[in-house]
Motif scaffolding. Sequence first.
Motif, short mmCIF file in Angstrom:
data_model
loop_
_atom_site.label_atom_id
_atom_site.label_comp_id
_atom_site.label_asym_id
_atom_site.label_seq_id
_atom_site.Cartn_x
_atom_site.Cartn_y
_atom_site.Cartn_z
N UNK A 45 0.89 -1.23 -0.10
CA UNK A 45 0.12 -0.03 0.04
C UNK A 45 0.84 1.27 -0.09
N UNK A 46 2.12 1.20 0.73
CA UNK A 46 2.80 2.30 0.53
C UNK A 46 3.64 2.14 -0.51
N UNK A 47 4.34 1.30 -1.15
CA UNK A 47 5.48 1.44 -2.33
C UNK A 47 4.65 1.17 -3.45
N UNK A 48 3.45 0.40 -3.77
CA UNK A 48 2.62 0.23 -4.80
C UNK A 48 3.69 -0.66 -5.75
N UNK A 49 4.39 -1.47 -5.31
CA UNK A 49 5.42 -2.28 -6.00
C UNK A 49 5.39 -3.72 -5.43
N UNK A 50 4.89 -4.76 -5.89
CA UNK A 50 5.00 -5.99 -5.13
C UNK A 50 6.49 -6.66 -4.95
N UNK A 51 7.36 -6.30 -6.08
CA UNK A 51 8.70 -6.69 -5.62
C UNK A 51 9.47 -6.06 -4.45
N UNK A 52 9.24 -4.55 -4.64
CA UNK A 52 9.80 -4.00 -3.40
C UNK A 52 9.14 -4.25 -1.92
N UNK A 53 7.74 -4.69 -1.84
CA UNK A 53 7.12 -5.18 -0.86
C UNK A 53 7.52 -6.39 -0.25
N UNK A 54 7.84 -7.16 -0.96
CA UNK A 54 8.37 -8.63 -0.73
C UNK A 54 9.91 -8.28 -0.07
N UNK A 55 10.66 -7.42 -0.79
CA UNK A 55 12.18 -7.00 -0.10
C UNK A 55 11.65 -6.48 1.23
N UNK A 144 -3.26 7.08 2.89
CA UNK A 144 -3.11 5.81 2.18
C UNK A 144 -2.81 4.68 3.20
N UNK A 145 -1.83 4.98 3.98
CA UNK A 145 -1.35 3.81 5.19
C UNK A 145 -2.31 3.87 6.31
N UNK A 146 -2.93 4.90 6.73
CA UNK A 146 -3.99 4.70 7.85
C UNK A 146 -5.22 4.05 7.17
N UNK A 147 -5.61 4.38 5.97
CA UNK A 147 -6.88 3.65 5.32
C UNK A 147 -6.58 2.13 5.07
N UNK A 148 -5.08 1.74 4.81
CA UNK A 148 -4.82 0.34 4.66
C UNK A 148 -5.04 -0.55 6.00
N UNK A 149 -4.47 0.20 7.03
CA UNK A 149 -4.51 -0.23 8.40
C UNK A 149 -6.11 -0.35 8.96
N UNK A 150 -6.77 0.56 8.77
CA UNK A 150 -7.86 0.63 9.39
C UNK A 150 -8.87 -0.12 8.52
N UNK A 151 -9.13 0.03 7.18
CA UNK A 151 -10.28 -0.57 6.45
C UNK A 151 -10.01 -1.72 6.00
#
Length: 194
Positions: A45-55, A144-151
Amino acid sequence: MAKIFAIYCNFPLFQSSYNIERMKKISFRNDILPLKNELYRLALRITLNPAESEDIVQETMIKVWNRRDQWDQIDSIEAFCLTICRNLALDKMKRMDNQSQSLNEGEHDAPDNSYTSNPEEQAMQQDRIALIRRLIDSLPEKQRSVMQLRDFEGKSYKEIANIMAISEDQVKVNIFRARQAIRQKYLETEEYGL
């Protein structure tokens, strides 16, 4: 025997659930490893990049493991892990400056098409979901982060405040603003086709 149990239960250590929770031994396999999917969704949700998120999730797990001698002093291991993940993702964002990338549509759950068999309705539903994803992606990082964590993750205001190092009031304000922005842009798009 009942007398001993009564004395044992009146001991101050056992009167506080906080103390009992603090005595719980944290296990990497049972307590931290199951958080990997939640960490991934936050990083994505923060990076918008699946590969970066895995790292980022991998780096988070390594950092948490390296701090295993401090686990006994941590009130919420989940909040601790999410905070590390969020900070790593923000650091990566600053380095890469990839604010304009969008979520890769092919790697997420397909929309629920069970409500209708009409292909036109299904296409419209898919378009609406894609629009909402774009609108969420266009929000400022904090909203975006707050919405991801809450919703999406179902965290409480207090947990989000701890993870993001802001007050509960700021959490509520950011959630309100994020929802209002998405609602307004969605209605404009649906009404005017913008």
